[in-house]
Design an enzyme around this catalytic site. Sequence first.
Site, PDB file in Angstrom:
ATOM      1  N   ASP A  86       0.805  -1.234   0.000  1.00  0.00           N
ATOM      2  CA  ASP A  86       0.000   0.000   0.000  1.00  0.00           C
ATOM      3  C   ASP A  86       0.838   1.284   0.000  1.00  0.00           C
ATOM      4  O   ASP A  86       0.359   2.339  -0.393  1.00  0.00           O
ATOM      5  CB  ASP A  86      -0.927   0.022   1.221  1.00  0.00           C
ATOM      6  CG  ASP A  86      -1.846  -1.195   1.268  1.00  0.00           C
ATOM      7  OD1 ASP A  86      -2.000  -1.852   0.224  1.00  0.00           O
ATOM      8  OD2 ASP A  86      -2.398  -1.473   2.350  1.00  0.00           O
ATOM      9  N   GLU A  90      -5.523   7.816 -18.179  1.00  0.00           N
ATOM     10  CA  GLU A  90      -6.119   9.152 -18.332  1.00  0.00           C
ATOM     11  C   GLU A  90      -6.535   9.756 -16.989  1.00  0.00           C
ATOM     12  O   GLU A  90      -6.505  10.965 -16.807  1.00  0.00           O
ATOM     13  CB  GLU A  90      -7.342   9.082 -19.270  1.00  0.00           C
ATOM     14  CG  GLU A  90      -6.998   9.105 -20.752  1.00  0.00           C
ATOM     15  CD  GLU A  90      -6.270   7.868 -21.252  1.00  0.00           C
ATOM     16  OE1 GLU A  90      -6.375   6.816 -20.590  1.00  0.00           O
ATOM     17  OE2 GLU A  90      -5.586   7.964 -22.286  1.00  0.00           O
TER      18      GLU A  90
HETATM   19  O1  F6P Z   1      -2.544  -4.068   3.154  1.00  0.00           O
HETATM   20  C1  F6P Z   1      -2.292  -4.835   2.026  1.00  0.00           C
HETATM   21  C2  F6P Z   1      -3.586  -5.214   1.343  1.00  0.00           C
HETATM   22  O2  F6P Z   1      -3.268  -5.956   0.183  1.00  0.00           O
HETATM   23  C3  F6P Z   1      -4.527  -4.053   1.003  1.00  0.00           C
HETATM   24  O3  F6P Z   1      -4.126  -3.353  -0.149  1.00  0.00           O
HETATM   25  C4  F6P Z   1      -5.837  -4.755   0.857  1.00  0.00           C
HETATM   26  O4  F6P Z   1      -6.908  -3.871   1.103  1.00  0.00           O
HETATM   27  C5  F6P Z   1      -5.755  -5.827   1.915  1.00  0.00           C
HETATM   28  O5  F6P Z   1      -4.372  -6.030   2.182  1.00  0.00           O
HETATM   29  C6  F6P Z   1      -6.368  -7.144   1.520  1.00  0.00           C
HETATM   30  O6  F6P Z   1      -6.311  -7.974   2.624  1.00  0.00           O
HETATM   31  P1  F6P Z   1      -6.522  -9.545   2.585  1.00  0.00           P
HETATM   32  O7  F6P Z   1      -5.336 -10.157   1.904  1.00  0.00           O
HETATM   33  O8  F6P Z   1      -6.615  -9.931   4.014  1.00  0.00           O
HETATM   34  O9  F6P Z   1      -7.767  -9.787   1.782  1.00  0.00           O
END
Ligand code: F6P
Length: 320
Positions: free
Chosen positions: A127, A187
């Site tokens: 993230d 875009e």
């Molecule tokens: O924090 C990393 C992340 O991949 C986020 O981007 C996403 O919202 C979340 O983890 C998804 O979590 P999980 O793998 O528990 O579904």
Amino acid sequence: MKRIAVLTSGGDCSGMNAAVRAIVRACLAAGVEIIGVHKGFQGLIDRQYELMDTKSVSNVLQRGGTFLQSARCKEMTEDAGQRLAAENLKGMGVEGLIVIGGDGSLKGAFSLSQRGTAVIGIPASIDNDIPFTDMALGVDTALNNIARAVDNIKDTASSHDRAFLVETMGRNCGYLAVVSAIACGAEYSLIPEEPYDLEEICQDLRRRYQQGRSNSIIMVAEGAGNAQLIAEQIKDKIGFETRTIVLGHYQRGGSPTVFDRLLAARFGQAAVENLLAGEHGKMIGLKNSKMQFTPLQEVISAGIRPIDKLLPRLSSNLAV
Ligand code: F6P
């Protein structure tokens, strides 16, 4: 310090294995025992761990995910779980702990440091929402994954005169969406940090179509809305065909880029060196190409890393 432990926690990302490898090898070089804890803080609570040697980390450098495995551990957000984890560390004879993970994992690391454990945190999350570091581990690989996907989507978008909405991960942070928009020539990028007006976007899309630019890519950060719903709204407003792709967990896997491998090596080495020098209760970060340490308390109280205001401006200027 005679024995250090390492764990990977929260959402996995590429580069975690490379960091564990660097930590194991740095410990062995310093004559310190190194324990790998399985499944993050859950493994600490359940006492799932192994003593590692140099072979434990051979052939893992180039692999995505985490061979130690990871977990999102609810118990670690509670007092009883934190106490048990700290007691287990003592029972394992561990004098220093390195936690590799994102914001939730760094909170867990801080709770253990409050209970007297010498802890160092390594920021790892695709993230790039962790403050006090320019880049977390895994971000660069995720961006490269996204770029590969968007490049492919552009081929088909241009063949059919379609607008594509591409949803990226990132929780409440729009970094992946805005940076991939810049890197892939999208875009628009819709991110939670910047308000957007769908009506304006649709007017602009119509203008572009009238000028003969009949396909477009709209990057949507998951925190900015549901790409499928936005696609339907756009389709209703402009009358052109839209398609949606949610990149999801595809973004998190794959062999780490050289940037992530190098960052992992630097973070891992610095974590061990600093623990051995008596520095702890801190997170390592990359600041202006250098390693920088910030108290975990500051890291976890600072909220999510702000987006550099230049990025959304650059993204929209490049799409004129
Ligand atoms: O924090 C990393 C992340 O991949 C986020 O981007 C996403 O919202 C979340 O983890 C998804 O979590 P999980 O793998 O528990 O579904």
